[in-house]
Design a protein around this motif. Structure first.
Motif, PDB file in Angstrom:
ATOM      1  N   PHE A   1     -20.541 -39.856   4.683  1.00 25.97           N
ATOM      2  CA  PHE A   1     -20.023 -40.861   3.725  1.00 25.97           C
ATOM      3  C   PHE A   1     -19.886 -42.236   4.363  1.00 25.97           C
ATOM      4  O   PHE A   1     -19.621 -43.215   3.670  1.00 25.97           O
ATOM      5  CB  PHE A   1     -18.624 -40.420   3.243  1.00 25.97           C
ATOM      6  CG  PHE A   1     -17.558 -40.619   4.294  1.00 25.97           C
ATOM      7  CD1 PHE A   1     -17.429 -39.740   5.345  1.00 25.97           C
ATOM      8  CD2 PHE A   1     -16.717 -41.721   4.251  1.00 25.97           C
ATOM      9  CE1 PHE A   1     -16.475 -39.936   6.337  1.00 25.97           C
ATOM     10  CE2 PHE A   1     -15.753 -41.933   5.237  1.00 25.97           C
ATOM     11  CZ  PHE A   1     -15.638 -41.031   6.289  1.00 25.97           C
TER      12      PHE A   1
ATOM     13  N   ASP B   1     -23.091 -31.577   8.737  1.00 26.49           N
ATOM     14  CA  ASP B   1     -22.165 -32.715   8.806  1.00 26.49           C
ATOM     15  C   ASP B   1     -20.734 -32.218   8.605  1.00 26.49           C
ATOM     16  O   ASP B   1     -19.784 -32.985   8.722  1.00 26.49           O
ATOM     17  CB  ASP B   1     -22.519 -33.753   7.733  1.00 26.49           C
ATOM     18  CG  ASP B   1     -21.671 -35.017   7.878  1.00 26.49           C
ATOM     19  OD1 ASP B   1     -21.642 -35.582   8.995  1.00 26.49           O
ATOM     20  OD2 ASP B   1     -21.030 -35.428   6.891  1.00 26.49           O
TER      21      ASP B   1
ATOM     22  N   ASP C   1     -28.096 -25.109 -10.192  1.00 25.55           N
ATOM     23  CA  ASP C   1     -26.849 -25.710 -10.674  1.00 25.55           C
ATOM     24  C   ASP C   1     -26.606 -25.160 -12.070  1.00 25.55           C
ATOM     25  O   ASP C   1     -27.553 -25.017 -12.854  1.00 25.55           O
ATOM     26  CB  ASP C   1     -26.990 -27.253 -10.717  1.00 25.55           C
ATOM     27  CG  ASP C   1     -25.637 -27.959 -10.838  1.00 25.55           C
ATOM     28  OD1 ASP C   1     -24.840 -27.580 -11.722  1.00 25.55           O
ATOM     29  OD2 ASP C   1     -25.394 -28.893 -10.067  1.00 25.55           O
TER      30      ASP C   1
ATOM     31  N   TYR D   1     -18.441 -42.584  -4.796  1.00 25.66           N
ATOM     32  CA  TYR D   1     -18.381 -43.875  -4.114  1.00 25.66           C
ATOM     33  C   TYR D   1     -19.783 -44.308  -3.781  1.00 25.66           C
ATOM     34  O   TYR D   1     -20.333 -45.176  -4.439  1.00 25.66           O
ATOM     35  CB  TYR D   1     -17.460 -43.870  -2.895  1.00 25.66           C
ATOM     36  CG  TYR D   1     -17.342 -42.590  -2.139  1.00 25.66           C
ATOM     37  CD1 TYR D   1     -16.469 -41.596  -2.548  1.00 25.66           C
ATOM     38  CD2 TYR D   1     -18.106 -42.380  -1.003  1.00 25.66           C
ATOM     39  CE1 TYR D   1     -16.352 -40.416  -1.838  1.00 25.66           C
ATOM     40  CE2 TYR D   1     -17.977 -41.211  -0.286  1.00 25.66           C
ATOM     41  CZ  TYR D   1     -17.114 -40.231  -0.706  1.00 25.66           C
ATOM     42  OH  TYR D   1     -17.010 -39.071  -0.003  1.00 25.66           O
TER      43      TYR D   1
ATOM     44  N   GLN E   1     -24.176 -35.912  -8.379  1.00 22.55           N
ATOM     45  CA  GLN E   1     -24.536 -37.275  -7.983  1.00 22.55           C
ATOM     46  C   GLN E   1     -25.309 -37.329  -6.672  1.00 22.55           C
ATOM     47  O   GLN E   1     -26.345 -37.986  -6.570  1.00 22.55           O
ATOM     48  CB  GLN E   1     -23.262 -38.101  -7.868  1.00 22.55           C
ATOM     49  CG  GLN E   1     -22.537 -38.152  -9.191  1.00 22.55           C
ATOM     50  CD  GLN E   1     -21.222 -38.871  -9.056  1.00 22.55           C
ATOM     51  OE1 GLN E   1     -21.202 -40.090  -9.120  1.00 22.55           O
ATOM     52  NE2 GLN E   1     -20.160 -38.140  -8.835  1.00 22.55           N
ATOM     53  N   ILE E   2     -24.790 -36.634  -5.643  1.00 23.83           N
ATOM     54  CA  ILE E   2     -25.451 -36.694  -4.331  1.00 23.83           C
ATOM     55  C   ILE E   2     -26.764 -35.910  -4.365  1.00 23.83           C
ATOM     56  O   ILE E   2     -27.794 -36.398  -3.895  1.00 23.83           O
ATOM     57  CB  ILE E   2     -24.507 -36.149  -3.231  1.00 23.83           C
ATOM     58  CG1 ILE E   2     -23.278 -37.052  -3.114  1.00 23.83           C
ATOM     59  CG2 ILE E   2     -25.233 -36.064  -1.894  1.00 23.83           C
ATOM     60  CD1 ILE E   2     -22.150 -36.491  -2.253  1.00 23.83           C
TER      61      ILE E   2
ATOM     62  N   THR F   1     -24.178 -30.867   4.034  1.00 27.02           N
ATOM     63  CA  THR F   1     -23.329 -32.075   4.051  1.00 27.02           C
ATOM     64  C   THR F   1     -22.248 -31.949   2.978  1.00 27.02           C
ATOM     65  O   THR F   1     -21.647 -32.946   2.598  1.00 27.02           O
ATOM     66  CB  THR F   1     -24.156 -33.362   3.796  1.00 27.02           C
ATOM     67  OG1 THR F   1     -24.819 -33.238   2.535  1.00 27.02           O
ATOM     68  CG2 THR F   1     -25.170 -33.619   4.889  1.00 27.02           C
TER      69      THR F   1
HETATM   70  P1  NAI Z   1     -20.754 -33.816  -8.146  1.00 28.06           P
HETATM   71  O1  NAI Z   1     -19.538 -33.257  -8.791  1.00 28.06           O
HETATM   72  O2  NAI Z   1     -21.410 -35.010  -8.725  1.00 28.06           O
HETATM   73  O3  NAI Z   1     -21.875 -32.654  -8.049  1.00 28.06           O
HETATM   74  C1  NAI Z   1     -21.598 -31.347  -7.678  1.00 28.06           C
HETATM   75  C2  NAI Z   1     -22.583 -30.456  -8.413  1.00 28.06           C
HETATM   76  O4  NAI Z   1     -22.407 -29.115  -7.920  1.00 28.06           O
HETATM   77  C3  NAI Z   1     -22.367 -30.431  -9.927  1.00 28.06           C
HETATM   78  O5  NAI Z   1     -23.584 -30.690 -10.602  1.00 28.06           O
HETATM   79  C4  NAI Z   1     -21.877 -29.011 -10.202  1.00 28.06           C
HETATM   80  O6  NAI Z   1     -22.307 -28.508 -11.466  1.00 28.06           O
HETATM   81  C5  NAI Z   1     -22.533 -28.259  -9.048  1.00 28.06           C
HETATM   82  N1  NAI Z   1     -21.912 -26.976  -8.780  1.00 28.06           N
HETATM   83  C6  NAI Z   1     -20.615 -26.588  -8.952  1.00 28.06           C
HETATM   84  N2  NAI Z   1     -20.479 -25.291  -8.625  1.00 28.06           N
HETATM   85  C7  NAI Z   1     -21.711 -24.853  -8.238  1.00 28.06           C
HETATM   86  C8  NAI Z   1     -22.217 -23.601  -7.792  1.00 28.06           C
HETATM   87  N3  NAI Z   1     -21.426 -22.522  -7.720  1.00 28.06           N
HETATM   88  N4  NAI Z   1     -23.521 -23.523  -7.463  1.00 28.06           N
HETATM   89  C9  NAI Z   1     -24.337 -24.600  -7.575  1.00 28.06           C
HETATM   90  N5  NAI Z   1     -23.916 -25.805  -8.009  1.00 28.06           N
HETATM   91  C10 NAI Z   1     -22.623 -25.917  -8.330  1.00 28.06           C
HETATM   92  O7  NAI Z   1     -20.349 -34.047  -6.620  1.00 28.06           O
HETATM   93  P2  NAI Z   1     -21.070 -34.977  -5.560  1.00 28.06           P
HETATM   94  O8  NAI Z   1     -20.481 -36.331  -5.581  1.00 28.06           O
HETATM   95  O9  NAI Z   1     -22.541 -34.836  -5.694  1.00 28.06           O
HETATM   96  O10 NAI Z   1     -20.586 -34.277  -4.188  1.00 28.06           O
HETATM   97  C11 NAI Z   1     -20.963 -32.956  -3.860  1.00 28.06           C
HETATM   98  C12 NAI Z   1     -20.135 -32.470  -2.699  1.00 28.06           C
HETATM   99  O11 NAI Z   1     -20.472 -33.222  -1.526  1.00 28.06           O
HETATM  100  C13 NAI Z   1     -18.609 -32.715  -2.852  1.00 28.06           C
HETATM  101  O12 NAI Z   1     -17.995 -31.655  -3.567  1.00 28.06           O
HETATM  102  C14 NAI Z   1     -18.136 -32.758  -1.431  1.00 28.06           C
HETATM  103  O13 NAI Z   1     -17.759 -31.462  -1.031  1.00 28.06           O
HETATM  104  C15 NAI Z   1     -19.376 -33.186  -0.638  1.00 28.06           C
HETATM  105  N6  NAI Z   1     -19.219 -34.506  -0.053  1.00 28.06           N
HETATM  106  C16 NAI Z   1     -19.418 -34.643   1.311  1.00 28.06           C
HETATM  107  C17 NAI Z   1     -19.304 -35.872   1.917  1.00 28.06           C
HETATM  108  C18 NAI Z   1     -19.575 -36.053   3.378  1.00 28.06           C
HETATM  109  O14 NAI Z   1     -19.257 -37.121   3.926  1.00 28.06           O
HETATM  110  N7  NAI Z   1     -20.148 -35.091   4.064  1.00 28.06           N
HETATM  111  C19 NAI Z   1     -18.917 -37.059   1.140  1.00 28.06           C
HETATM  112  C20 NAI Z   1     -18.813 -36.829  -0.287  1.00 28.06           C
HETATM  113  C21 NAI Z   1     -18.936 -35.582  -0.834  1.00 28.06           C
END
Ligand code: NAI
Length: 335
Positions: free
Chosen positions: A298, A258, A174, A100, A154-155, A232
């Protein structure tokens, strides 16, 4: 479709109602979380819309299926709270909002770092009390410091870009290195090197069996003295008790959270008139070098609008063509 929305807050109602109009969905807003006690409230609906702390374990999913629910729509990216194999078994499709606003979370992460480093939370309180003394507020230049990013999706990528703007050296961990991070000069390395060399470690990976308690007593022991840890992503990526010990010994210099392992019982509610029964959370709140925000990373206007539109479009797609590009496959590993 008739959709029941669990864990509704005023802002959910505002953004989801606006997004529902053009799609013709009928929404029922409920304040309780979805649990085995509240699952019957889904009766007479074909879809449930849930958030991060709603419970979608096997028993809840079976009950939803019996009531005729066909879709679980997560209004978030993470899906660690859903028993996907059971969802598949009972024929419930699970959709989510994979992206998002990565900016919302990445910018909040940078905010936590700046606040902790320059003690802005303490300065704010002091100055309002007429205290302009600087002792105890000493920070460090971010420029030249090493930032370790765990999870460069992404984040993590937006966060890396922000920290690159401060002149930081970037280390990344990663399984799937990201070209954009390479362009920023990030060096991908083993976790052991990231732990040993980072001044700031920021978690941006999902919660999976592999990342559960990734930050634990052993990994903390391998970190630099005075390290800053920022989470986070999801609470259980950190072993909170180990982090409390690290703070007490001074090994951890700053902690920004967070998310929290046991947040489901507290976050998103006003408990200011109550005693918090969780001793670990209470202990964390006593440290001057810890900042906790209640899963608000978020929480920007842009993100809420995108979450509402994508969530309801996901349900509309399932209704019309039987599938959605944002469906979560049933074979993802779960903690
Ligand atoms: P994303 O799917 O784009 O990126 C996650 C990355 O983590 C990927 O590149 C993946 O290969 C990597 N990954 C997976 N397993 C791993 C491991 N064992 N060691 C290292 N890297 C690993 O997800 P995005 O959008 O970047 O979000 C990341 C996390 O942030 C979400 O899973 C969610 O838990 C959290 N989040 C928290 C929010 C908040 O308000 N605090 C809001 C949105 C997401």
């Amino acid at each position: 479709m008739k959709i029941v929305v669990f864990s509704t807050k005023s802002y959910d109602r505002e953004f989801l109602s606006a997004a529902a109009k053009p799609l013709g969905h009928e929404l029922t807003f409920l304040e309780p979380r979805l649990t085995s006690e509240t699952v019957q409230l889904a009766n007479d609906h074909q879809a449930v819309c849930v958030f991060v702390n709603d419970q979608l374990d096997a028993a809840v999913l079976r009950s939803l299926a019996q009531q005729g629910v066909r879709v679980v729509a997560l209004r978030c990216a993470g899906f660690n709270n859903v028993d996907l194999p059971t969802a598949r078994e009972v024929g419930i499709k699970v959709v989510r909002v994979p992206a998002y606003s990565p900016h919302a979370v990445a910018e909040h992460t940078a905010g936590l770092i700046l606040t902790l480093n320059r003690k802005i939370h303490r300065a704010y309180a002091r100055v309002r009390d007429g205290n302009f003394y600087l002792g105890g507020l000493l920070g460090f230049d971010l420029s030249g410091r090493t930032v370790g990013v765990i999870g460069t999706g992404q984040i993590g990528t937006v966060f890396a870009k922000i920290m690159s703007g401060f002149g930081c050296r970037l280390l990344g961990y990663d399984e799937y290195p990201n070209a954009k991070c390479h362009e920023l000069g990030m060096e991908y390395c083993e976790l052991s090197k990231l732990f040993a060399e980072s001044d700031i470690i920021s978690l941006h990976c999902p919660l999976t069996p592999q990342t559960h308690h990734l930050i634990n007593a052993q990994s903390i022991a391998n970190m630099k003295d005075g390290v800053m840890i920022i989470n986070t992503s999801r609470g259980a990526v950190i072993d909170t008790q180990a982090v409390v010990e690290g703070l007490k010994s001074g090994k951890i210099g700053h902690l920004g959270l967070d998310v929290y392992e046991e947040e489901a019982d507290f976050f998103f509610e006003d408990l200011s008139n109550e005693v918090i029964p969780d001793d670990t959370l209470s202990r964390l709140l006593t440290f001057p070098n810890v900042i906790i925000t209640g899963h608000q990373a978020f929480f920007t206007r842009e993100a809420l609008q995108c979450i509402a539109e994508t969530t309801l479009q996901n349900i509309a797609d399932i209704e019309r063509v039987g599938s959605s590009k944002n469906e979560v496959a049933g074979d993802h590993s779960q903690p």
